[in-house]
Design a protein around this motif. Sequence first.
Motif, short mmCIF file in Angstrom:
data_model
loop_
_atom_site.label_atom_id
_atom_site.label_comp_id
_atom_site.label_asym_id
_atom_site.label_seq_id
_atom_site.Cartn_x
_atom_site.Cartn_y
_atom_site.Cartn_z
N ILE A 1 -15.38 -30.20 -16.88
CA ILE A 1 -15.58 -28.74 -16.85
C ILE A 1 -14.26 -28.04 -16.53
O ILE A 1 -13.60 -28.34 -15.53
N ILE A 2 -13.88 -27.12 -17.41
CA ILE A 2 -12.65 -26.36 -17.21
C ILE A 2 -12.98 -25.03 -16.54
O ILE A 2 -13.87 -24.30 -17.00
N LEU A 3 -12.26 -24.73 -15.46
CA LEU A 3 -12.41 -23.43 -14.82
C LEU A 3 -11.44 -22.45 -15.48
O LEU A 3 -10.22 -22.62 -15.39
N VAL A 4 -11.98 -21.45 -16.16
CA VAL A 4 -11.15 -20.40 -16.74
C VAL A 4 -11.14 -19.24 -15.74
O VAL A 4 -12.18 -18.62 -15.48
N ALA A 5 -9.98 -18.98 -15.17
CA ALA A 5 -9.86 -17.93 -14.15
C ALA A 5 -9.68 -16.58 -14.85
O ALA A 5 -8.68 -16.35 -15.53
N VAL A 6 -10.66 -15.72 -14.69
CA VAL A 6 -10.63 -14.44 -15.41
C VAL A 6 -9.83 -13.41 -14.62
O VAL A 6 -10.21 -13.01 -13.51
N THR A 7 -8.72 -12.99 -15.20
CA THR A 7 -7.74 -12.17 -14.48
C THR A 7 -7.83 -10.68 -14.80
O THR A 7 -6.98 -9.92 -14.36
#
Length: 230
Positions: free
Chosen positions: A28-34
């Motif tokens: 699982i990839i954590l996509v950090a929403v900026t």
Amino acid sequence: MGLVENISGIYKRISHAAMRSGRSPEDIILVAVTKGAGIDKIREAVDAGLRVFGESRVKEAEGKISNLKSQISNSEIKWHMIGHLQKNKAKQAVRLFDLIHSVDSVELSELLNKYAGEAGKVQRVLIEVKLSHEEAKHGVGENKLRELFKETVQMSNIKVEGLMTIPPYSDNPEESRPYFKELKRLRDEHGLKELSMGMTNDFEIAVEEGATMVRVGTAIFGERGRWGGK
Ligand SMILES: *Cc1c(COP(=O)(O)O)cnc(C)c1O
């Protein structure tokens, strides 16, 4: 709480959710929403070990990406486009993003294919699927998905890797579960790998249901505030 604690807390929750459903947390990839987060916060997140960032607007992304590049040269940092992509921004998007989560029309695919070809790049994309009947949301319904998929997989400068969805917002994350199950069914039916689903309020449910990418903003960077760059 600081960013480092926020991030380690999220990784723990992802791990537990993965284990509950017999999955490996590494899948699982954590996509950090900026979106709405300033460059200092993004740098802190890089220092804390995050490598994949998501933006919902090309213009906002462009400023941040070049600003960050001028400060740190780390080729491992990847940017994902997670918001609706306007056709007149397709060319910039190809230049900026490793993965576009929001392909929702053949016209957009054609443009991305053309610009990717010109740039000598194979653009990785996901197709955004709308599983609810909300007016305001983007994405294709199940029937349109078949057509869009069929056309897009034939384009030589695009690689369709999976599907993305945004369920209707609810305070009760369990209400997202049927949408996540449905997206997984469609993903399997099309023989794809990636499932981009789950945000701050429901990412654990998404992981239980098979998400390979979760898009989390608020739980990392805090509330965006009333006008915080939706
Ligand atoms: C803003 C946004 C997110 C992150 O939402 P949070 O609730 O802050 O985690 C995820 N996906 C998309 C498409 C978004 O626009």
